[in-house]
Scaffold this motif. Structure first.
Motif, mmCIF file in Angstrom:
data_model
loop_
_atom_site.group_PDB
_atom_site.id
_atom_site.type_symbol
_atom_site.label_atom_id
_atom_site.label_comp_id
_atom_site.label_asym_id
_atom_site.label_seq_id
_atom_site.Cartn_x
_atom_site.Cartn_y
_atom_site.Cartn_z
ATOM 1 N N GLY A 134 0.817 -1.209 0.000
ATOM 2 C CA GLY A 134 0.000 0.000 0.000
ATOM 3 C C GLY A 134 0.853 1.263 0.000
ATOM 4 N N SER A 135 0.619 2.158 -0.945
ATOM 5 C CA SER A 135 1.342 3.442 -0.979
ATOM 6 C C SER A 135 0.361 4.599 -0.851
ATOM 7 N N ASN A 136 -0.830 4.285 -0.371
ATOM 8 C CA ASN A 136 -1.854 5.280 -0.132
ATOM 9 C C ASN A 136 -2.538 4.887 1.181
ATOM 10 N N PHE A 137 -2.919 5.866 1.967
ATOM 11 C CA PHE A 137 -3.520 5.556 3.259
ATOM 12 C C PHE A 137 -4.757 4.674 3.121
ATOM 13 N N LEU A 138 -5.529 4.879 2.080
ATOM 14 C CA LEU A 138 -6.741 4.087 1.888
ATOM 15 C C LEU A 138 -6.421 2.628 1.564
ATOM 16 N N SER A 139 -5.441 2.413 0.683
ATOM 17 C CA SER A 139 -5.092 1.032 0.337
ATOM 18 C C SER A 139 -4.482 0.309 1.533
ATOM 19 N N VAL A 140 -3.695 1.017 2.343
ATOM 20 C CA VAL A 140 -3.140 0.416 3.553
ATOM 21 C C VAL A 140 -4.266 0.000 4.492
ATOM 22 N N TYR A 141 -5.233 0.892 4.686
ATOM 23 C CA TYR A 141 -6.341 0.589 5.592
ATOM 24 C C TYR A 141 -7.207 -0.546 5.049
ATOM 25 N N LEU A 142 -7.370 -0.585 3.744
ATOM 26 C CA LEU A 142 -8.127 -1.677 3.118
ATOM 27 C C LEU A 142 -7.462 -3.017 3.417
ATOM 28 N N GLY A 143 -6.144 -3.063 3.299
ATOM 29 C CA GLY A 143 -5.407 -4.282 3.607
ATOM 30 C C GLY A 143 -5.533 -4.680 5.068
ATOM 31 N N VAL A 144 -5.443 -3.687 5.961
ATOM 32 C CA VAL A 144 -5.574 -3.950 7.402
ATOM 33 C C VAL A 144 -6.920 -4.587 7.714
ATOM 34 N N GLU A 145 -7.980 -4.030 7.142
ATOM 35 C CA GLU A 145 -9.325 -4.539 7.438
ATOM 36 C C GLU A 145 -9.575 -5.912 6.805
ATOM 37 N N LEU A 146 -9.057 -6.140 5.612
ATOM 38 C CA LEU A 146 -9.212 -7.458 4.978
ATOM 39 C C LEU A 146 -8.534 -8.528 5.812
ATOM 40 N N MET A 147 -7.337 -8.229 6.293
ATOM 41 C CA MET A 147 -6.631 -9.170 7.153
ATOM 42 C C MET A 147 -7.367 -9.357 8.475
ATOM 43 N N SER A 148 -7.786 -8.256 9.096
ATOM 44 C CA SER A 148 -8.403 -8.320 10.420
ATOM 45 C C SER A 148 -9.729 -9.073 10.395
ATOM 46 N N LEU A 174 -11.311 -4.997 20.601
ATOM 47 C CA LEU A 174 -10.068 -4.231 20.672
ATOM 48 C C LEU A 174 -9.507 -3.952 19.276
ATOM 49 N N GLY A 175 -9.719 -4.877 18.339
ATOM 50 C CA GLY A 175 -9.282 -4.646 16.961
ATOM 51 C C GLY A 175 -10.035 -3.494 16.323
ATOM 52 N N ALA A 176 -11.341 -3.411 16.608
ATOM 53 C CA ALA A 176 -12.140 -2.293 16.092
ATOM 54 C C ALA A 176 -11.656 -0.971 16.682
ATOM 55 N N LEU A 177 -11.288 -1.003 17.965
ATOM 56 C CA LEU A 177 -10.765 0.208 18.612
ATOM 57 C C LEU A 177 -9.459 0.649 17.955
ATOM 58 N N ALA A 178 -8.581 -0.321 17.694
ATOM 59 C CA ALA A 178 -7.298 -0.007 17.053
ATOM 60 C C ALA A 178 -7.507 0.529 15.641
ATOM 61 N N SER A 179 -8.446 -0.072 14.905
ATOM 62 C CA SER A 179 -8.755 0.414 13.559
ATOM 63 C C SER A 179 -9.284 1.843 13.617
ATOM 64 N N GLY A 180 -10.058 2.126 14.671
ATOM 65 C CA GLY A 180 -10.550 3.492 14.855
ATOM 66 C C GLY A 180 -9.411 4.472 15.084
ATOM 67 N N PHE A 181 -8.434 4.070 15.903
ATOM 68 C CA PHE A 181 -7.249 4.911 16.119
ATOM 69 C C PHE A 181 -6.550 5.197 14.787
ATOM 70 N N LEU A 182 -6.332 4.118 14.039
ATOM 71 C CA LEU A 182 -5.612 4.234 12.769
ATOM 72 C C LEU A 182 -6.366 5.136 11.802
ATOM 73 N N LEU A 183 -7.668 4.933 11.711
ATOM 74 C CA LEU A 183 -8.480 5.711 10.779
ATOM 75 C C LEU A 183 -8.567 7.169 11.202
ATOM 76 N N TYR A 184 -8.662 7.411 12.508
ATOM 77 C CA TYR A 184 -8.729 8.791 12.992
ATOM 78 C C TYR A 184 -7.407 9.518 12.733
ATOM 79 N N GLY A 185 -6.299 8.806 12.929
ATOM 80 C CA GLY A 185 -4.998 9.415 12.627
ATOM 81 C C GLY A 185 -4.860 9.738 11.150
ATOM 82 N N ILE A 186 -5.333 8.822 10.290
ATOM 83 C CA ILE A 186 -5.298 9.065 8.847
ATOM 84 C C ILE A 186 -6.146 10.267 8.479
ATOM 85 N N SER A 187 -7.335 10.385 9.098
ATOM 86 C CA SER A 187 -8.221 11.501 8.779
ATOM 87 C C SER A 187 -7.609 12.838 9.181
ATOM 88 N N MET A 188 -6.884 12.850 10.304
ATOM 89 C CA MET A 188 -6.234 14.098 10.735
ATOM 90 C C MET A 188 -5.092 14.464 9.788
#
Length: 501
Positions: A134-148, A174-188
């Motif tokens: 992933g070289s884009n925040f969205l593609s990285v997050y897509l990979g994280v969620e597919l794996m999770s 806890l995984g959903a919480l971590a994904s929320g952290f990651l997504l919130y950081g990306i949004s900022m």
């Protein structure tokens, strides 16, 4: 006159391994629907074949050494990604080999479940591939969620087992919480820079025209999300409970290849995307590393359950990975030194994964239908029951402890050398001290196998493929410790080309 190759086809070339995985997993799911009981060996063989083909494609891409961006820059195929993918395929393949008998004995490959274990494992690997490239925040997050999402389902696969169900709930929440952290950081970060492209974020931050306060908050949430995926303190709460509650076959999927993928996105997000803010995230990684080394090693001493012990071992091992990551920016701006530090961390992740999957593989080898070999007492007298497997387990424990000439020693030495090169002697001494503490619980396992009387003298029955795979795993740990040069050089080459492209 030759017909020019359409651009759409050219764009697809870097994602051939991922396409093989996707098509293979989907085809296996369909084929498995028509298989009868006792025919699931075909699903197993097709899964291994899919991983083999994808691995050959990724290795070929690594040998060429090219860096190629596709899908409008959202996906990158570079030496670092391709080398990590090769080891991810290897890890996943070994996991399937080690898990076959264990999963079959527990009904995970029969009845309504069918071949879902293999299909979900392949989709987990696919998510890791997207994370790594992933070289884009969205593609990285897509990979994280597919794996999770695939891992959530795998943890809960044994629906009749209350421990597995409880572990799945903990991991999901806890995984959903971590994904929320990651997504919130990306949004900022997106709000501050106006782009989701990792290279674009780096350029905007380096330009100095964005609000640094918003950036720092974004980095904090980003690091928190990454620390959860690594299992670093204080985001480690899920690791021992989920490792213990999951079927050992799923624990192996959780504790192996995902760490490689998480290391990759640490490099993508922090090093390639947020290097101008290195001083800020380096301080965070330093705290996470020290806490992980301390709590992981000290708490592991009190564990008698081997899965929990290996879980706390994972936490401590991730502390060393974080040391390698922070050493790339600590006290130096030399890109050569940075590449050496990151390649040391990369080598350490590979070492950890190869050793840990072998350790969990041994637990599955000693387990049988109706019996889980997960307590320290279950290894008593293993040398008398089967001397060779006692040697294999000893080699794995020595490697995790960092005893020469095992691979783990070379990995620890390379990371400590990188940290020492930054002038942070206190951090190096601290890491060595906690490693010495950690050696106790690894050597305790060796003592139990060789010097305690066997509590269970029943013969060990193991399939030929698992016996060969475990033996080769242990031999590789020794050989790569005696001759670490080729793999270290490959890691350095991959990291140097990737960071300088």
């Amino acid at each position: 006159m030759t017909t020019p190759i359409p651009q759409a086809v050219i764009d697809m070339v870097p994602v051939y391994p991922e396409m093989v995985l996707l098509i293979g997993a989907s085809a296996i799911l369909l084929i498995d629907m028509f298989l009868k009981e006792g025919q699931r060996s075909l699903t197993y063989l097709l899964s291994l074949a899919t991983l083999l083909v994808a691995g050959v494609l990724s290795y070929n891409d690594f040998v060429t050494g090219h860096t190629v961006y596709t899908f409008n820059g959202m996906f990158v195929s570079d030496p670092m990604a391709n080398l990590l993918k090769v080891f991810t395929y290897l890890t996943a393949g070994l996991t399937l080999v080690y898990s076959r008998q264990y999963a079959d004995d527990r009904g995970m490959l029969s009845g309504n479940l069918g071949g879902e274990f293999y299909v979900l494992a392949l989709f987990t690997v696919l998510g890791q591939m997207v994370m790594i490239s992933g070289s884009n925040f969205l593609s990285v997050y897509l990979g994280v969620e597919l794996m999770s999402l695939s891992l959530y389902a795998l943890v809960a696969l044994r629906r009749d087992n209350h421990k597995a169900t409880e572990a799945a709930m903990k991991y999901f929440v806890l995984g959903a919480l971590a994904s929320g952290f990651l997504l919130y950081g990306i949004s900022m970060l997106y709000g501050a820079t106006g782009t989701l492209d990792i290279r674009g974020v780096s350029a905007m931050v380096a330009g100095g025209t964005v609000n640094k306060t918003v950036l720092i908050f974004g980095v904090v949430f980003l690091v928190a999300g990454l620390a959860f995926k690594l299992g670093a303190v204080p985001f480690h709460m899920w690791v021992p409970d989920v490792y213990e509650g999951s079927p050992t076959a799923v624990t192996l999927l959780l504790g192996g290849a995902p760490k490689i993928a998480t290391f990759a996105i640490c490099i993508r997000l922090l090093v390639e995307g947020l290097m101008p803010l290195a001083f800020d995230w380096q301080q965070m990684l330093m705290i996470l590393a020290v806490l992980s080394l301390a709590i992981g090693n000290i708490t592991a001493i009190a564990q008698t359950n081997l899965k929990r012990m290996l879980a706390y071992s994972t936490i401590a091992q991730m502390g060393f990975v974080l040391l390698g990551l922070l050493a790339g920016v600590a006290g130096t701006t030399d890109r050569t030194g940075a590449s050496a530090a990151y390649s040391a961390a990369m080598y350490y992740v590979i070492t950890y994964v190869l050793t840990t999957i072998g350790s969990f593989g041994m637990l599955m080898l000693l387990s049988r239908s109706g019996f889980e070999a997960e307590n320290l007492a279950d290894l008593k007298g293993l040398s008398k029951r089967n001397g060779w497997f006692a040697v294999v387990m000893s080699a794995l424990m020595f490697s995790l402890a960092g005893v020469p000439p095992m691979m783990g020693f070379a990995a620890k030495f390379s990371v400590l050398t990188a940290v020492l090169g930054t002038g942070q002697i206190w951090l190096t001494v601290l890491a060595v001290m906690f490693s010495l503490i950690g050696a106790f619980y690894y050597l305790r396992v060796v003592k139990v196998m060789w010097f305690d009387e066997a509590a269970d003298e029943s013969p060990i029955v193991v399939k030929a493929d698992m016996s060969v795979a475990l033996s080769l795993n242990a031999i590789a740990i020794v050989l790569l410790g005696v001759l670490p040069g080729p793999l270290l050089a490959a890691c350095l080459k991959a990291m140097t080309i990737t960071l300088n492209t």
